[in-house]
Design an enzyme around this catalytic site. Sequence first.
Site, PDB file in Angstrom:
ATOM      1  N   ASP A 155       1.037  -1.098   0.031  1.00  0.00           N
ATOM      2  CA  ASP A 155      -0.066  -0.038   0.029  1.00  0.00           C
ATOM      3  C   ASP A 155       0.832   1.325   0.103  1.00  0.00           C
ATOM      4  O   ASP A 155       2.038   1.216   0.484  1.00  0.00           O
ATOM      5  CB  ASP A 155      -0.803  -0.015   1.214  1.00  0.00           C
ATOM      6  CG  ASP A 155      -2.101   0.824   1.040  1.00  0.00           C
ATOM      7  OD1 ASP A 155      -3.381   0.363   0.772  1.00  0.00           O
ATOM      8  OD2 ASP A 155      -1.854   1.987   1.065  1.00  0.00           O
ATOM      9  N   ASP A 215       3.884   2.999  -3.931  1.00  0.00           N
ATOM     10  CA  ASP A 215       3.149   3.781  -4.945  1.00  0.00           C
ATOM     11  C   ASP A 215       2.675   3.127  -6.309  1.00  0.00           C
ATOM     12  O   ASP A 215       3.936   2.699  -7.069  1.00  0.00           O
ATOM     13  CB  ASP A 215       3.296   5.275  -4.986  1.00  0.00           C
ATOM     14  CG  ASP A 215       2.043   6.082  -5.743  1.00  0.00           C
ATOM     15  OD1 ASP A 215       1.386   5.455  -6.461  1.00  0.00           O
ATOM     16  OD2 ASP A 215       2.067   7.259  -5.280  1.00  0.00           O
ATOM     17  N   TYR A 264     -13.810   7.527 -13.114  1.00  0.00           N
ATOM     18  CA  TYR A 264     -13.751   6.345 -12.566  1.00  0.00           C
ATOM     19  C   TYR A 264     -14.314   5.165 -13.567  1.00  0.00           C
ATOM     20  O   TYR A 264     -13.777   4.076 -13.703  1.00  0.00           O
ATOM     21  CB  TYR A 264     -14.722   6.477 -11.355  1.00  0.00           C
ATOM     22  CG  TYR A 264     -14.543   5.298 -10.454  1.00  0.00           C
ATOM     23  CD1 TYR A 264     -13.448   4.850  -9.748  1.00  0.00           C
ATOM     24  CD2 TYR A 264     -15.743   4.062 -10.613  1.00  0.00           C
ATOM     25  CE1 TYR A 264     -13.503   3.631  -8.737  1.00  0.00           C
ATOM     26  CE2 TYR A 264     -15.507   3.022  -9.497  1.00  0.00           C
ATOM     27  CZ  TYR A 264     -14.659   2.681  -8.818  1.00  0.00           C
ATOM     28  OH  TYR A 264     -14.646   1.580  -8.197  1.00  0.00           O
ATOM     29  N   LYS A 308     -11.883   1.826 -15.082  1.00  0.00           N
ATOM     30  CA  LYS A 308     -12.222   0.553 -14.680  1.00  0.00           C
ATOM     31  C   LYS A 308     -12.732   0.019 -15.947  1.00  0.00           C
ATOM     32  O   LYS A 308     -12.454  -1.326 -16.136  1.00  0.00           O
ATOM     33  CB  LYS A 308     -13.672   0.615 -13.871  1.00  0.00           C
ATOM     34  CG  LYS A 308     -13.472   1.075 -12.307  1.00  0.00           C
ATOM     35  CD  LYS A 308     -12.040   0.040 -11.742  1.00  0.00           C
ATOM     36  CE  LYS A 308     -12.060   0.333 -10.182  1.00  0.00           C
ATOM     37  NZ  LYS A 308     -10.782  -0.342  -9.784  1.00  0.00           N
ATOM     38  N   THR A 311     -16.832  -0.282   1.539  1.00  0.00           N
ATOM     39  CA  THR A 311     -15.486   0.079   1.465  1.00  0.00           C
ATOM     40  C   THR A 311     -15.261   1.523   1.497  1.00  0.00           C
ATOM     41  O   THR A 311     -16.288   2.292   1.421  1.00  0.00           O
ATOM     42  CB  THR A 311     -14.567  -0.473   0.082  1.00  0.00           C
ATOM     43  OG1 THR A 311     -15.322   0.388  -0.932  1.00  0.00           O
ATOM     44  CG2 THR A 311     -14.969  -1.788  -0.098  1.00  0.00           C
TER      45      THR A 311
END
Length: 369
Positions: free
Chosen positions: A37, A91, A187, A191, A222
Amino acid sequence: MSPAARRVALVTGAARGIGAATVAALAADGWHVVAVDRCADDPALPYPLGSRDELDRVVADACAVARGPASGAVARGPAAAAAAVIAAQADTRDPDALAAVVRLAEERWGGLDAAVAAAGVIAGGVPAWQVPLEQQQAVLDIDLGGVLTLARVAVPAMLRRPEPRRGRFLAVASAAATRGLPMLAAYCAAKAGVAGFIRALAAELGGTGVTANAVSPGSTATPILDESARLYHLPGAGAFAAQQPLGRLLSPAEVAAVIAFLAGDGASAMTGAVVPVDGGLALLLLEPLLLELGVQGDVHAGERLADRAAGLRVRGRLGELLRVQALDFAADGELDPGQPEPAGRVGPERHVSLHVERLRGTAGLGDQR
């Protein structure tokens, strides 16, 4: 799986959400895992990202439940060699940092068998042309670019495994890859790019023993969904549950279970697949969750839902709209549905009627003003 036979995986976006759940699922199935992460906020994004403390907790919990000998604490330095799961900061936009994590897996455990691109962010809340460029770029670079970058450094490592190989490249796409979500254009684009990339990568990897697949989650509990609710001015992420035939939000563990299956031998015949894990959301042709949207005076009404639904607010009784098959918008008889009309003909103070046809199980539901 015995400790000697453990396979090795790398998971990005591991501090929370689907990434964290995937680390837990793989560890429980007997994998060695490098949990990766960024562990820092992004100045381009208006909400907090995963932290080092969160990543350390994920690793500690995964080690505690991992099959076989494992450390119950976060492992660093020489002591990490005995741990089933270790943490690494990188990253996903930095190919050198990700390459270093891949080398870490190879040096510690002898190779890499699976790479899971789960890191993701979201931004929007305004029409595409109004999204700040730095937010748009962050979404594209992390949600799509991070997948490409991981493949660039992880696929060669999996190909370094001797034949017969069982490599797995896995990515988290989204139901947004195939559904146009207003105010989340970047977004959706990212995707959709993930889904296309996975199909192309699978074709390129044909015959190598390495497969490429993705999952396409629906509304999952989430931090990204929490931010989506904020962007849509909803009271909370739970409001999204009504758009899924399952009638509830998904848990990250439910999505991670499918990822773990795709990483295993049971998915050996699958490649190039984008598997919906969406509570049935893909069954619906139209979004029943309609939010308050404003008219843009310089855009034709036939081009955007916002221009046909000025001032419309449908936030109650969403469950009754789950079976919508057709929507027909009209503005006091002035605006022909589906026909491009100047947005100026529908003032922001006018009412737009929503006519819902063929509702199943919604006896007595009239037009929503």
